[in-house]
Design a protein around this motif. Sequence first.
Motif, PDB file in Angstrom:
ATOM      1  N   LEU A   1       0.826  -1.201   0.000  1.00  0.00           N
ATOM      2  CA  LEU A   1       0.000   0.000   0.000  1.00  0.00           C
ATOM      3  C   LEU A   1       0.857   1.247   0.000  1.00  0.00           C
ATOM      4  O   LEU A   1       0.596   2.221  -0.706  1.00  0.00           O
ATOM      5  CB  LEU A   1      -0.928   0.000   1.230  1.00  0.00           C
ATOM      6  CG  LEU A   1      -2.072  -1.017   1.189  1.00  0.00           C
ATOM      7  CD1 LEU A   1      -2.789  -1.023   2.536  1.00  0.00           C
ATOM      8  CD2 LEU A   1      -3.042  -0.705   0.073  1.00  0.00           C
ATOM      9  N   SER A   2       1.900   1.243   0.793  1.00  0.00           N
ATOM     10  CA  SER A   2       2.762   2.415   0.887  1.00  0.00           C
ATOM     11  C   SER A   2       3.472   2.696  -0.423  1.00  0.00           C
ATOM     12  O   SER A   2       3.482   3.820  -0.915  1.00  0.00           O
ATOM     13  CB  SER A   2       3.784   2.203   2.011  1.00  0.00           C
ATOM     14  OG  SER A   2       4.681   3.280   2.071  1.00  0.00           O
ATOM     15  N   VAL A   3       4.059   1.654  -1.008  1.00  0.00           N
ATOM     16  CA  VAL A   3       4.806   1.840  -2.249  1.00  0.00           C
ATOM     17  C   VAL A   3       3.901   2.387  -3.343  1.00  0.00           C
ATOM     18  O   VAL A   3       4.222   3.353  -4.026  1.00  0.00           O
ATOM     19  CB  VAL A   3       5.450   0.498  -2.688  1.00  0.00           C
ATOM     20  CG1 VAL A   3       5.968   0.613  -4.108  1.00  0.00           C
ATOM     21  CG2 VAL A   3       6.576   0.134  -1.749  1.00  0.00           C
ATOM     22  N   HIS A   4       2.739   1.775  -3.505  1.00  0.00           N
ATOM     23  CA  HIS A   4       1.857   2.216  -4.585  1.00  0.00           C
ATOM     24  C   HIS A   4       1.217   3.560  -4.273  1.00  0.00           C
ATOM     25  O   HIS A   4       0.908   4.321  -5.170  1.00  0.00           O
ATOM     26  CB  HIS A   4       0.810   1.141  -4.862  1.00  0.00           C
ATOM     27  CG  HIS A   4       1.405  -0.077  -5.487  1.00  0.00           C
ATOM     28  ND1 HIS A   4       2.008  -0.068  -6.716  1.00  0.00           N
ATOM     29  CD2 HIS A   4       1.527  -1.364  -5.019  1.00  0.00           C
ATOM     30  CE1 HIS A   4       2.458  -1.285  -7.009  1.00  0.00           C
ATOM     31  NE2 HIS A   4       2.192  -2.075  -5.982  1.00  0.00           N
ATOM     32  N   GLY A   5       1.019   3.851  -2.976  1.00  0.00           N
ATOM     33  CA  GLY A   5       0.499   5.167  -2.627  1.00  0.00           C
ATOM     34  C   GLY A   5       1.456   6.258  -3.064  1.00  0.00           C
ATOM     35  O   GLY A   5       1.065   7.245  -3.663  1.00  0.00           O
ATOM     36  N   PHE A   6       2.756   6.068  -2.793  1.00  0.00           N
ATOM     37  CA  PHE A   6       3.721   7.082  -3.196  1.00  0.00           C
ATOM     38  C   PHE A   6       3.895   7.137  -4.701  1.00  0.00           C
ATOM     39  O   PHE A   6       4.139   8.187  -5.276  1.00  0.00           O
ATOM     40  CB  PHE A   6       5.064   6.841  -2.503  1.00  0.00           C
ATOM     41  CG  PHE A   6       5.046   7.253  -1.066  1.00  0.00           C
ATOM     42  CD1 PHE A   6       4.849   8.579  -0.721  1.00  0.00           C
ATOM     43  CD2 PHE A   6       5.198   6.323  -0.046  1.00  0.00           C
ATOM     44  CE1 PHE A   6       4.817   8.972   0.613  1.00  0.00           C
ATOM     45  CE2 PHE A   6       5.169   6.711   1.281  1.00  0.00           C
ATOM     46  CZ  PHE A   6       4.973   8.029   1.612  1.00  0.00           C
ATOM     47  N   ALA A   7       3.723   5.987  -5.374  1.00  0.00           N
ATOM     48  CA  ALA A   7       3.786   5.999  -6.835  1.00  0.00           C
ATOM     49  C   ALA A   7       2.694   6.890  -7.390  1.00  0.00           C
ATOM     50  O   ALA A   7       2.896   7.648  -8.328  1.00  0.00           O
ATOM     51  CB  ALA A   7       3.641   4.576  -7.386  1.00  0.00           C
ATOM     52  N   GLY A   8       1.487   6.811  -6.755  1.00  0.00           N
ATOM     53  CA  GLY A   8       0.388   7.649  -7.219  1.00  0.00           C
ATOM     54  C   GLY A   8       0.666   9.113  -6.959  1.00  0.00           C
ATOM     55  O   GLY A   8       0.321   9.978  -7.766  1.00  0.00           O
ATOM     56  N   ALA A   9       1.305   9.390  -5.812  1.00  0.00           N
ATOM     57  CA  ALA A   9       1.594  10.784  -5.490  1.00  0.00           C
ATOM     58  C   ALA A   9       2.495  11.416  -6.537  1.00  0.00           C
ATOM     59  O   ALA A   9       2.388  12.590  -6.866  1.00  0.00           O
ATOM     60  CB  ALA A   9       2.244  10.865  -4.111  1.00  0.00           C
ATOM     61  N   GLN A  10       3.404  10.612  -7.086  1.00  0.00           N
ATOM     62  CA  GLN A  10       4.349  11.134  -8.060  1.00  0.00           C
ATOM     63  C   GLN A  10       3.727  11.336  -9.437  1.00  0.00           C
ATOM     64  O   GLN A  10       4.326  11.972 -10.289  1.00  0.00           O
ATOM     65  CB  GLN A  10       5.543  10.171  -8.157  1.00  0.00           C
ATOM     66  CG  GLN A  10       6.353  10.089  -6.864  1.00  0.00           C
ATOM     67  CD  GLN A  10       7.290   8.896  -6.867  1.00  0.00           C
ATOM     68  OE1 GLN A  10       7.329   8.118  -7.810  1.00  0.00           O
ATOM     69  NE2 GLN A  10       8.054   8.752  -5.797  1.00  0.00           N
ATOM     70  N   THR A  11       2.547  10.762  -9.646  1.00  0.00           N
ATOM     71  CA  THR A  11       1.939  10.841 -10.978  1.00  0.00           C
ATOM     72  C   THR A  11       0.607  11.587 -10.967  1.00  0.00           C
ATOM     73  O   THR A  11      -0.244  11.351 -11.805  1.00  0.00           O
ATOM     74  CB  THR A  11       1.743   9.424 -11.557  1.00  0.00           C
ATOM     75  OG1 THR A  11       0.991   8.634 -10.625  1.00  0.00           O
ATOM     76  CG2 THR A  11       3.075   8.754 -11.833  1.00  0.00           C
ATOM     77  N   ALA A  12       0.410  12.481 -10.017  1.00  0.00           N
ATOM     78  CA  ALA A  12      -0.807  13.297 -10.006  1.00  0.00           C
ATOM     79  C   ALA A  12      -0.837  14.186 -11.241  1.00  0.00           C
ATOM     80  O   ALA A  12       0.204  14.593 -11.766  1.00  0.00           O
ATOM     81  CB  ALA A  12      -0.839  14.166  -8.744  1.00  0.00           C
ATOM     82  N   ALA A  13      -2.051  14.472 -11.716  1.00  0.00           N
ATOM     83  CA  ALA A  13      -2.186  15.335 -12.891  1.00  0.00           C
ATOM     84  C   ALA A  13      -1.638  16.726 -12.583  1.00  0.00           C
ATOM     85  O   ALA A  13      -1.864  17.275 -11.505  1.00  0.00           O
ATOM     86  CB  ALA A  13      -3.651  15.437 -13.301  1.00  0.00           C
ATOM     87  N   THR A  14      -0.929  17.298 -13.510  1.00  0.00           N
ATOM     88  CA  THR A  14      -0.425  18.656 -13.326  1.00  0.00           C
ATOM     89  C   THR A  14      -1.507  19.660 -13.692  1.00  0.00           C
ATOM     90  O   THR A  14      -2.468  19.352 -14.407  1.00  0.00           O
ATOM     91  CB  THR A  14       0.795  18.898 -14.212  1.00  0.00           C
ATOM     92  OG1 THR A  14       0.389  18.837 -15.595  1.00  0.00           O
ATOM     93  CG2 THR A  14       1.886  17.867 -13.957  1.00  0.00           C
ATOM     94  N   ASN A  15      -1.355  20.882 -13.200  1.00  0.00           N
ATOM     95  CA  ASN A  15      -2.297  21.938 -13.562  1.00  0.00           C
ATOM     96  C   ASN A  15      -2.319  22.153 -15.071  1.00  0.00           C
ATOM     97  O   ASN A  15      -3.374  22.434 -15.662  1.00  0.00           O
ATOM     98  CB  ASN A  15      -1.927  23.240 -12.854  1.00  0.00           C
ATOM     99  CG  ASN A  15      -2.173  23.178 -11.361  1.00  0.00           C
ATOM    100  OD1 ASN A  15      -3.009  22.406 -10.894  1.00  0.00           O
ATOM    101  ND2 ASN A  15      -1.438  23.979 -10.595  1.00  0.00           N
ATOM    102  N   GLN A  16      -1.165  22.025 -15.689  1.00  0.00           N
ATOM    103  CA  GLN A  16      -1.084  22.225 -17.140  1.00  0.00           C
ATOM    104  C   GLN A  16      -1.884  21.166 -17.891  1.00  0.00           C
ATOM    105  O   GLN A  16      -2.531  21.466 -18.896  1.00  0.00           O
ATOM    106  CB  GLN A  16       0.385  22.195 -17.595  1.00  0.00           C
ATOM    107  CG  GLN A  16       1.210  23.398 -17.149  1.00  0.00           C
ATOM    108  CD  GLN A  16       1.699  23.266 -15.707  1.00  0.00           C
ATOM    109  OE1 GLN A  16       1.478  22.246 -15.046  1.00  0.00           O
ATOM    110  NE2 GLN A  16       2.382  24.313 -15.226  1.00  0.00           N
TER     111      GLN A  16
END
Length: 451
Positions: free
Chosen positions: A14-29
């Motif tokens: 859960l932790s590993v994939h949670g941080f993976a998601g954090a790194q791939t959040a949609a940018t404002n652009q």
Amino acid sequence: MKSANLILAGALLLSVHGFAGAQTAATNQEVDAVYPDAQALYLDLHRSPELSSHETHTAANLAARFKSLGYEVTEHVGGTGIVAILRNGPGPTIMLRTELDALPVEEKTGLAYASKVRVKNDAGQDVPVMHACGHDLHMAAIVGTAAIMAHSKNTWHGTLVLIGQPAEETISGARAMLEDGFLTRFPKPDAGVALHVENSLPAGMAALTPGTYNTNADSLRITIYGKGGHGSAPHTTIDPIVISARTILALQTIASREVMPGEMIVVTVGYIHAGTKNNIIPDTAELGLTVRTNKPDIRRQALAAIARITKAEAEAAGAPKEPLIEHIEAADSVYNEPALEQRLKVPLEVALGKENVVTRGPITPSEDYSYFIEQGIPSLYFTLGGADPQKFARAKAAGELLPSNHSPLFAPDLEPALRAGIASEVAVLRNLLQGSSEQLRQAISGKTVTN
């Protein structure tokens, strides 16, 4: 070699994939790039709503947009439903669902793009039509999300399955898609996601509910029989309208006097149809009920009590025959997989801001998304804020409530709500579309990882 500590293994996944998601959040652009088209689609859909099971133009509109983005699109699944698939190498299969249908409500928002649509419903009645439940915003968000995912394949891998589901408002569309082979004709999702906009939160926020998200829904149609006659001579008749009135009041005692205080139950009579003229007592009256519960035993108790009370009131009035009670629609409550809720909270907080993601208890509306869950698709269904933040703050300070879903005044604060919807969907999809299917299934189930 098997891990010696099951809890630690699950937590690490859960932790590993949670941080993976954090790194791939949609940018404002990324959101900025798709927002103008998503907004234009929203306005178009809002002006031209279609009733349940008649979403012909709505479905064609979405299908054309998905096709233009490179998705494999299948139309007419379970009626007007659509399935759009984007493959991006090996990995999990994730489903994102939107509804297509609108409601027979006359819009009173006063918006420049308010619906003026009127149609004949399935009973042949002339009715207004409005997107009074936010499905237009859900559709605009999923199209914006589809575009971002198609243009950023380097940020995820696996198979993305987008669902345009008909007839949610009649809690029949999900079942129809499943009966039309959704799980056999298309890749079976390892997990599913859906959202719903509400005025119970300011736009830009989201609410998560682990476990039971909403309620069981049961729709009943009750026909009460009487003996018609002249309105000036009621003594020669058996008045089904009076029987109906007594029945409606008596039904309210189910919640107040029969079910244990504190248990969740709603019994609402949404319509009564009877008579044609003021001086004619009719032969029949028809009631439409919705019943909401969140426990199987309370559900059984409520339905049994409705039948008992309805029949008893008719008998007490000397009705010529027993009422007809038809159970016309039903759906179970939506269950949010706790492991998914825990996992996806992190990317949602990154996408919207930690202060804008809250946890709350179950809500009282219902949803036929539960049919997908019952077929073995673990899911997260979350709430998207739709209220104008200033109006929300003023209403809260005054102890008032803003117009709810299904109100003729329901109107989400478009830009912040739609932007948040797109950003939320991209964040959770990118989080889930990492690693392998097996890793995702193990993380959700809490099983031990093997090397």
